[in-house]
Write a protein that holds these residues in place. Sequence first.
Motif, PDB file in Angstrom:
ATOM      1  N   ASP A 165       0.816  -1.329  -0.009  1.00  0.00           N
ATOM      2  CA  ASP A 165       0.059   0.219  -0.056  1.00  0.00           C
ATOM      3  C   ASP A 165       0.981   1.484   0.191  1.00  0.00           C
ATOM      4  O   ASP A 165       0.302   2.490  -1.033  1.00  0.00           O
ATOM      5  N   LEU A 166       2.043   1.534   0.691  1.00  0.00           N
ATOM      6  CA  LEU A 166       2.658   2.406   1.208  1.00  0.00           C
ATOM      7  C   LEU A 166       3.677   2.325  -0.794  1.00  0.00           C
ATOM      8  O   LEU A 166       3.737   3.456  -0.852  1.00  0.00           O
ATOM      9  N   LYS A 167       3.730   1.250  -1.434  1.00  0.00           N
ATOM     10  CA  LYS A 167       4.574   1.466  -2.467  1.00  0.00           C
ATOM     11  C   LYS A 167       3.297   1.786  -3.313  1.00  0.00           C
ATOM     12  O   LYS A 167       3.415   3.053  -4.056  1.00  0.00           O
ATOM     13  N   LYS A 168       2.090   1.974  -3.322  1.00  0.00           N
ATOM     14  CA  LYS A 168       1.428   1.957  -4.644  1.00  0.00           C
ATOM     15  C   LYS A 168       1.069   3.733  -4.323  1.00  0.00           C
ATOM     16  O   LYS A 168       0.811   4.847  -4.805  1.00  0.00           O
ATOM     17  N   PHE A 169       0.958   4.258  -3.120  1.00  0.00           N
ATOM     18  CA  PHE A 169       1.222   5.451  -2.895  1.00  0.00           C
ATOM     19  C   PHE A 169       2.161   6.217  -2.518  1.00  0.00           C
ATOM     20  O   PHE A 169       2.332   7.547  -2.287  1.00  0.00           O
ATOM     21  N   GLY A 170       3.291   5.936  -3.252  1.00  0.00           N
ATOM     22  CA  GLY A 170       4.233   6.519  -3.729  1.00  0.00           C
ATOM     23  C   GLY A 170       5.345   6.784  -2.861  1.00  0.00           C
ATOM     24  O   GLY A 170       6.148   7.655  -2.340  1.00  0.00           O
ATOM     25  N   ILE A 171       5.231   6.409  -1.285  1.00  0.00           N
ATOM     26  CA  ILE A 171       6.018   6.346  -0.182  1.00  0.00           C
ATOM     27  C   ILE A 171       7.167   5.438  -0.420  1.00  0.00           C
ATOM     28  O   ILE A 171       8.034   5.938   0.022  1.00  0.00           O
ATOM     29  N   LEU A 172       6.856   4.590  -0.999  1.00  0.00           N
ATOM     30  CA  LEU A 172       7.858   3.362  -0.655  1.00  0.00           C
ATOM     31  C   LEU A 172       8.448   3.357  -1.959  1.00  0.00           C
ATOM     32  O   LEU A 172       7.775   2.947  -3.544  1.00  0.00           O
ATOM     33  N   GLY A 173       9.685   2.965  -2.323  1.00  0.00           N
ATOM     34  CA  GLY A 173       9.795   1.624  -4.039  1.00  0.00           C
ATOM     35  C   GLY A 173       9.991   0.518  -3.057  1.00  0.00           C
ATOM     36  O   GLY A 173      10.997   0.089  -2.222  1.00  0.00           O
TER      37      GLY A 173
END
Length: 137
Positions: free
Chosen positions: A47-55
């Motif tokens: 989820d955090l990757k989907k929202f651009g917080i994580l790669g």
Amino acid sequence: MLSKKTKYGLKALIYIARQDPSVPVLISDISEKEQIPKKFLEAILLDLKKFGILGSKKGKGGGYYLLKDPKTVTAATLIRVLDGPIAMLPCASHNFYERCDDCPHEEKCSLNHFLITVRDNTLSLLQQKTLHDLTVL
């Protein structure tokens, strides 16, 4: 009250932010060190990757890393990404507003006015604190 998803998400982000930014962090390391169930953590990090917080990087030397400077990511943003609205009722929400079915006159509703004050004060604090601030004891 924060959901377990938000609590675990914040703990994972704090852990990642404290690591060397040039080296992706393994899910198994986060799970072990922060006592977060691995399967649940996988879903949260996606989820955090989907929202651009994580790669993320796959394969040998892979793992998760921050895409944004921790000094620019507010606690308000993280809570909204992980949990949704900060307001306690939809009628007091900035981003997820919905009129209450049982309220004929919202403008005269003392509960609405009170919860807007609670939201504003909570939001003010959450917007002042960044992920970087959370990494400092």
